[in-house]
Design a protein around this motif. Structure first.
Motif, PDB file in Angstrom:
ATOM      1  N   THR A   1      33.369  46.982  60.290  1.00 56.11           N
ATOM      2  CA  THR A   1      34.741  47.335  59.926  1.00 56.11           C
ATOM      3  C   THR A   1      35.304  46.295  58.969  1.00 56.11           C
ATOM      4  OG1 THR A   1      34.978  48.238  62.142  1.00 56.11           O
ATOM      5  CG2 THR A   1      36.961  48.054  60.842  1.00 56.11           C
ATOM      6  N   VAL A   2      35.103  45.015  59.288  1.00 52.12           N
ATOM      7  CA  VAL A   2      35.650  43.950  58.434  1.00 52.12           C
ATOM      8  C   VAL A   2      35.014  44.007  57.045  1.00 52.12           C
ATOM      9  CG1 VAL A   2      35.800  41.466  58.104  1.00 52.12           C
ATOM     10  CG2 VAL A   2      36.213  42.448  60.361  1.00 52.12           C
ATOM     11  N   ILE A   3      33.665  44.039  56.999  1.00 55.46           N
ATOM     12  CA  ILE A   3      33.000  44.049  55.690  1.00 55.46           C
ATOM     13  C   ILE A   3      33.374  45.307  54.919  1.00 55.46           C
ATOM     14  CG2 ILE A   3      30.766  44.144  54.529  1.00 55.46           C
ATOM     15  CD1 ILE A   3      29.610  42.449  56.677  1.00 55.46           C
ATOM     16  N   GLY A   4      33.348  46.445  55.619  1.00 54.81           N
ATOM     17  CA  GLY A   4      33.651  47.713  54.950  1.00 54.81           C
ATOM     18  C   GLY A   4      35.043  47.700  54.350  1.00 54.81           C
ATOM     19  N   ILE A   5      36.030  47.217  55.111  1.00 51.44           N
ATOM     20  CA  ILE A   5      37.405  47.213  54.602  1.00 51.44           C
ATOM     21  C   ILE A   5      37.534  46.215  53.453  1.00 51.44           C
ATOM     22  CG2 ILE A   5      39.783  46.630  55.176  1.00 51.44           C
ATOM     23  CD1 ILE A   5      39.377  47.918  57.849  1.00 51.44           C
ATOM     24  N   ALA A   6      36.895  45.025  53.621  1.00 50.97           N
ATOM     25  CA  ALA A   6      36.968  44.026  52.553  1.00 50.97           C
ATOM     26  C   ALA A   6      36.404  44.589  51.247  1.00 50.97           C
ATOM     27  CB  ALA A   6      36.200  42.774  52.962  1.00 50.97           C
ATOM     28  N   LEU A   7      35.279  45.314  51.360  1.00 48.79           N
ATOM     29  CA  LEU A   7      34.684  45.869  50.141  1.00 48.79           C
ATOM     30  C   LEU A   7      35.492  47.051  49.603  1.00 48.79           C
ATOM     31  CD1 LEU A   7      30.882  45.812  51.004  1.00 48.79           C
ATOM     32  CD2 LEU A   7      32.117  44.332  49.447  1.00 48.79           C
ATOM     33  N   SER A   8      36.157  47.772  50.509  1.00 46.58           N
ATOM     34  CA  SER A   8      36.838  48.974  50.028  1.00 46.58           C
ATOM     35  C   SER A   8      38.173  48.657  49.373  1.00 46.58           C
ATOM     36  CB  SER A   8      37.027  49.972  51.161  1.00 46.58           C
ATOM     37  OG  SER A   8      37.867  49.444  52.131  1.00 46.58           O
ATOM     38  N   VAL A   9      38.692  47.427  49.576  1.00 45.48           N
ATOM     39  CA  VAL A   9      39.966  47.088  48.915  1.00 45.48           C
ATOM     40  C   VAL A   9      39.829  47.115  47.389  1.00 45.48           C
ATOM     41  CG1 VAL A   9      41.652  45.255  48.541  1.00 45.48           C
ATOM     42  CG2 VAL A   9      41.030  45.912  50.845  1.00 45.48           C
ATOM     43  N   PRO A  10      38.852  46.376  46.815  1.00 49.33           N
ATOM     44  CA  PRO A  10      38.714  46.485  45.349  1.00 49.33           C
ATOM     45  C   PRO A  10      38.379  47.902  44.890  1.00 49.33           C
ATOM     46  CG  PRO A  10      36.937  45.157  46.299  1.00 49.33           C
ATOM     47  CD  PRO A  10      37.950  45.344  47.373  1.00 49.33           C
ATOM     48  N   VAL A  11      37.498  48.588  45.646  1.00 51.59           N
ATOM     49  CA  VAL A  11      37.136  49.951  45.246  1.00 51.59           C
ATOM     50  C   VAL A  11      38.357  50.864  45.311  1.00 51.59           C
ATOM     51  CG1 VAL A  11      35.629  51.904  45.736  1.00 51.59           C
ATOM     52  CG2 VAL A  11      34.783  49.603  46.076  1.00 51.59           C
ATOM     53  N   GLY A  12      39.149  50.696  46.379  1.00 52.19           N
ATOM     54  CA  GLY A  12      40.332  51.537  46.544  1.00 52.19           C
ATOM     55  C   GLY A  12      41.352  51.294  45.440  1.00 52.19           C
ATOM     56  N   ILE A  13      41.574  50.007  45.097  1.00 53.27           N
ATOM     57  CA  ILE A  13      42.520  49.697  44.013  1.00 53.27           C
ATOM     58  C   ILE A  13      42.010  50.285  42.706  1.00 53.27           C
ATOM     59  CG2 ILE A  13      43.494  47.830  42.637  1.00 53.27           C
ATOM     60  CD1 ILE A  13      43.604  46.137  45.150  1.00 53.27           C
ATOM     61  N   GLY A  14      40.685  50.186  42.511  1.00 53.42           N
ATOM     62  CA  GLY A  14      40.105  50.736  41.285  1.00 53.42           C
ATOM     63  C   GLY A  14      40.193  52.248  41.232  1.00 53.42           C
ATOM     64  N   ALA A  15      40.245  52.888  42.398  1.00 54.43           N
ATOM     65  CA  ALA A  15      40.241  54.339  42.415  1.00 54.43           C
ATOM     66  C   ALA A  15      41.642  54.932  42.438  1.00 54.43           C
ATOM     67  CB  ALA A  15      39.451  54.847  43.625  1.00 54.43           C
ATOM     68  N   ALA A  16      42.675  54.065  42.315  1.00 53.61           N
ATOM     69  CA  ALA A  16      44.045  54.570  42.253  1.00 53.61           C
ATOM     70  C   ALA A  16      44.409  54.821  40.801  1.00 53.61           C
ATOM     71  CB  ALA A  16      45.007  53.578  42.886  1.00 53.61           C
ATOM     72  N   LYS A  17      44.761  56.073  40.510  1.00 51.39           N
ATOM     73  CA  LYS A  17      44.945  56.478  39.117  1.00 51.39           C
ATOM     74  C   LYS A  17      46.100  55.749  38.449  1.00 51.39           C
ATOM     75  CE  LYS A  17      43.970  60.662  36.675  1.00 51.39           C
ATOM     76  NZ  LYS A  17      43.636  62.056  36.849  1.00 51.39           N
ATOM     77  N   ASN A  18      47.142  55.398  39.229  1.00 48.77           N
ATOM     78  CA  ASN A  18      48.329  54.805  38.617  1.00 48.77           C
ATOM     79  C   ASN A  18      48.168  53.314  38.340  1.00 48.77           C
ATOM     80  OD1 ASN A  18      48.192  54.299  41.311  1.00 48.77           O
ATOM     81  ND2 ASN A  18      50.374  54.561  41.711  1.00 48.77           N
ATOM     82  N   ILE A  19      47.085  52.712  38.813  1.00 49.16           N
ATOM     83  CA  ILE A  19      46.878  51.275  38.599  1.00 49.16           C
ATOM     84  C   ILE A  19      45.701  51.011  37.669  1.00 49.16           C
ATOM     85  CG2 ILE A  19      46.194  49.141  39.725  1.00 49.16           C
ATOM     86  CD1 ILE A  19      47.845  49.701  41.984  1.00 49.16           C
ATOM     87  N   ALA A  20      44.587  51.750  37.902  1.00 47.92           N
ATOM     88  CA  ALA A  20      43.339  51.402  37.240  1.00 47.92           C
ATOM     89  C   ALA A  20      43.191  52.103  35.905  1.00 47.92           C
ATOM     90  CB  ALA A  20      42.169  51.786  38.142  1.00 47.92           C
ATOM     91  N   PRO A  21      42.572  51.422  34.917  1.00 46.45           N
ATOM     92  CA  PRO A  21      42.230  52.082  33.654  1.00 46.45           C
ATOM     93  C   PRO A  21      41.131  53.129  33.877  1.00 46.45           C
ATOM     94  CG  PRO A  21      41.430  49.820  33.704  1.00 46.45           C
ATOM     95  CD  PRO A  21      42.259  50.004  34.921  1.00 46.45           C
ATOM     96  N   ALA A  22      41.075  54.120  32.996  1.00 45.20           N
ATOM     97  CA  ALA A  22      40.225  55.291  33.218  1.00 45.20           C
ATOM     98  C   ALA A  22      38.760  54.997  33.556  1.00 45.20           C
ATOM     99  CB  ALA A  22      40.322  56.218  32.013  1.00 45.20           C
ATOM    100  N   PRO A  23      38.048  54.127  32.801  1.00 42.59           N
ATOM    101  CA  PRO A  23      36.623  53.940  33.146  1.00 42.59           C
ATOM    102  C   PRO A  23      36.428  53.403  34.558  1.00 42.59           C
ATOM    103  CG  PRO A  23      37.211  52.743  31.136  1.00 42.59           C
ATOM    104  CD  PRO A  23      38.455  53.333  31.658  1.00 42.59           C
ATOM    105  N   ILE A  24      37.253  52.413  34.948  1.00 34.90           N
ATOM    106  CA  ILE A  24      37.146  51.855  36.294  1.00 34.90           C
ATOM    107  C   ILE A  24      37.470  52.926  37.328  1.00 34.90           C
ATOM    108  CG2 ILE A  24      38.129  50.157  37.883  1.00 34.90           C
ATOM    109  CD1 ILE A  24      38.491  48.300  35.581  1.00 34.90           C
ATOM    110  N   TYR A  25      38.515  53.738  37.009  1.00 30.62           N
ATOM    111  CA  TYR A  25      38.914  54.800  37.930  1.00 30.62           C
ATOM    112  C   TYR A  25      37.741  55.737  38.210  1.00 30.62           C
ATOM    113  CZ  TYR A  25      41.085  59.181  39.389  1.00 30.62           C
ATOM    114  OH  TYR A  25      41.390  60.340  40.049  1.00 30.62           O
ATOM    115  N   TYR A  26      37.067  56.195  37.143  1.00 30.94           N
ATOM    116  CA  TYR A  26      35.976  57.153  37.360  1.00 30.94           C
ATOM    117  C   TYR A  26      34.809  56.508  38.088  1.00 30.94           C
ATOM    118  CZ  TYR A  26      38.482  60.578  34.704  1.00 30.94           C
ATOM    119  OH  TYR A  26      39.433  61.474  34.311  1.00 30.94           O
TER     120      TYR A  26
END
Lengths: 268, 271
Positions: A89-114
């Motif tokens: 749970t700890v590792i998964g959440i830690a890794l998913s924070v950058p991925v989640g921020i990158g996958a938010a359309k209103n924050i991330a630039p298009a290439p990172i988003y996709y």
């Protein structure tokens, strides 16, 4: 006169689907599908019929649950499952924070988003058990393969929800922080994070709960944890021990669920 | 909002001193637990296998390409079975979950002290046991095949559907129920005209959502003999036909994507 005109009218409940044509064709389609599904399902009814008394005996063998004779193995399995759950749970959440921020359309630039969306989609399409088969092949038997499996599955779940939560946030608050001249990290820390934090803590606890339940399964294919003990119990026809294991799993899930509800109220 | 004096200037802090200390302590405890768990797991891990993993992965990847496209002709029936397991299992769970949810919701249950705890136990028990474990048990009872899969999916989904449904029932607007009751409606009429219309969209959404999850879950039930696409997957893995494995995985991804698309469409249509 008017009384006569109104009297015969009766109120009818409005149907769920307004268009009659769509309603009827949907109903017909469903009926057709069900007929086909039942028709092509090969069920060996004699076997099922024979299975009924066998099922009764099976459940009889569950009672009384035997906590005693295999207790040390059960305890080992449960504890191992808990370790795996915590770490993944700890590792998964830690890794998913950058991925989640990158996958938010209103924050991330298009290439990172996709790119991040693709990561999420791939990690979500496969069941934990399929991932576990592969990770056991790569990392060998034992809890490490299970930890990797659960971490990857956590990324898919948590990252997706985090991204959606960030997309739903109130832009005015984030804008206000940016207007103070905050840097990017400060902006994330003070403008975005407080808005998504309460919900994400709740979801983190929920994922802990899911990971514990899944850790009971990855053991079936060799990923460590209580699942291995459970599988052994089934293989040896020790159903009373299996019943004990299932009851312990249910108890822990209940404890986690109640305490997570309490924690969530406390955090919010 | 807390401020502290540093020399002459006021410095802003996010939390009061006590709260800051508590937060710091919580982090410390959390890290300690994590380190302890990590040590225990790492003791049980054979690290030679882990360091070997990249070579193994590369080897496996080479063997899986290209997928054995001719094999797809044999996958039609397993896919059809997988979809049937998911759909019929979802239907079964809905039939059971509706009364369970009705008994579990605080505002509709016949008895808070007696019936509600039983319903809540049914929900938790069904949710805590993974469909694969349900399948493992059912295969022992009714033999391998699609039926065991349907029952496994059904039993597993009861808790999910009932939990979300009873939460929806608890959140309804009591005013509308009261209004129906004020017309002199009987208990059953109050339910049909006061409660059901309010939870109907949530109910439809939950069912479709669960169907989508069940498509995913029913792809692996074959690993323990309960029918569907997991059966050829298991066979391909045990015979080390990796080109077939990769094809089956591609087919699973495609099925999951299609089912996700369908459920998103349906949910948009109802809500």
């Amino acid at each position: 006169m008017t009384d006569l005109a109104i009297a015969p009218r009766r109120w009818k409940r409005p149907p769920l689907i307004r268009s009659a044509w769509l309603r009827w064709s949907l109903g017909l389609g469903v009926a057709l599908y069900l007929a086909l599904a039942f028709g092509t399902t090969e069920v060996n009814w004699t076997r099922v019929w024979e299975g009924l008394p066998r099922g009764a005996r099976f459940f009889a063998a569950f009672f009384p649950p035997d906590f005693v004779s295999r207790w040390s193995e059960i305890a080992d399995g449960i504890v191992e499952s808990l370790w795996m759950t915590v770490i993944s749970t700890v590792i998964g959440i830690a890794l998913s924070v950058p991925v989640g921020i990158g996958a938010a359309k209103n924050i991330a630039p298009a290439p990172i988003y996709y790119f991040c969306r693709a990561v999420l989609a791939v990690s979500r399409s496969f069941q934990e058990i399929i991932l576990a088969i592969f990770f056991v092949k790569l990392f060998g038997f034992g809890p490490f393969a299970g930890v990797v499996t659960l971490s990857v599955a956590t990324i898919g779940f948590y990252g997706k929800l985090l991204a959606e939560d960030i997309e739903d946030m109130d832009p005015a608050q984030a804008e206000a922080v940016r207007a103070t001249g905050a840097g990017w990290l400060q902006w994330i820390n003070y403008g975005v994070q407080p808005q998504v934090m309460p919900r994400m803590i709740g979801l983190g606890l929920y994922r802990f709960d899911i990971n514990f339940r899944e850790s009971a399964v990855v053991g079936i294919v060799g990923g460590g944890g209580i699942g291995a003990t459970l599988n052994t119990a089934f293989d040896r026809y020790e159903y009373d021990s299996a019943a004990a294991i299932l009851l312990v799993i249910i108890a822990i899930v209940m404890v986690v669920e109640y305490s997570s509800g309490y924690l969530r109220r406390w955090v919010q | 909002m807390a401020t502290a004096l540093r020399g002459q200037t006021k410095v802003w802090h996010r939390r009061e001193r006590g709260a800051q200390f508590a937060a710091w302590l919580a982090w410390l405890v959390g890290v300690a637990i994590f380190v302890y768990c990590w040590r225990e797991v790492s003791d049980k891990t054979i690290w030679e296998f882990v360091t070997d993993a990249p070579t193994q992965a590369a080897d496996l990847a080479v063997r899986m390409v290209p997928p054995d496209w001719a094999f797809i002709l044999k996958l039609g029936r397993p896919i059809w079975e997988t979809i049937n397991i998911a759909t019929l299992g979802t239907l079964m769970s809905i039939v059971v979950a509706v009364p369970v949810a009705y008994c579990a919701a605080r505002n509709t249950t016949p008895s808070v002290a007696l019936v509600r705890p039983v319903a809540l136990f049914v929900i938790v028990a069904s949710r805590s046991i993974n469909s694969l474990i349900w399948a493992l048990m059912l295969v022992t009872i009714i033999g391998p095949g699609v039926l065991a899969g349907i029952f496994a999916i059904g039993l597993r989904s009861i808790g999910f559907v009932a939990k979300l449904l009873y939460e929806a029932i608890e959140e309804i607007d009591e005013g509308q129920v009261e209004a129906v009751r004020a017309t002199g409606a009987s208990g059953a009429q109050v339910t049909t005209y006061g409660v059901v219309p309010q939870v109907m969209p949530a109910f439809a959404g939950i069912s479709v959502f669960r169907w989508d999850i069940n498509i995913r879950e029913s792809t692996v039930l074959g690993l323990v003999g309960a029918g569907g696409i997991g059966l050829p997957l298991n066979a391909a893995i045990t015979t080390l036909s990796w080109t077939q494995v990769s094809l089956i995985l591609l087919v699973i991804i495609a099925t999951v994507i299609v089912s996700e698309w369908v459920s998103a469409k349906v949910r948009h249509a109802i809500i």
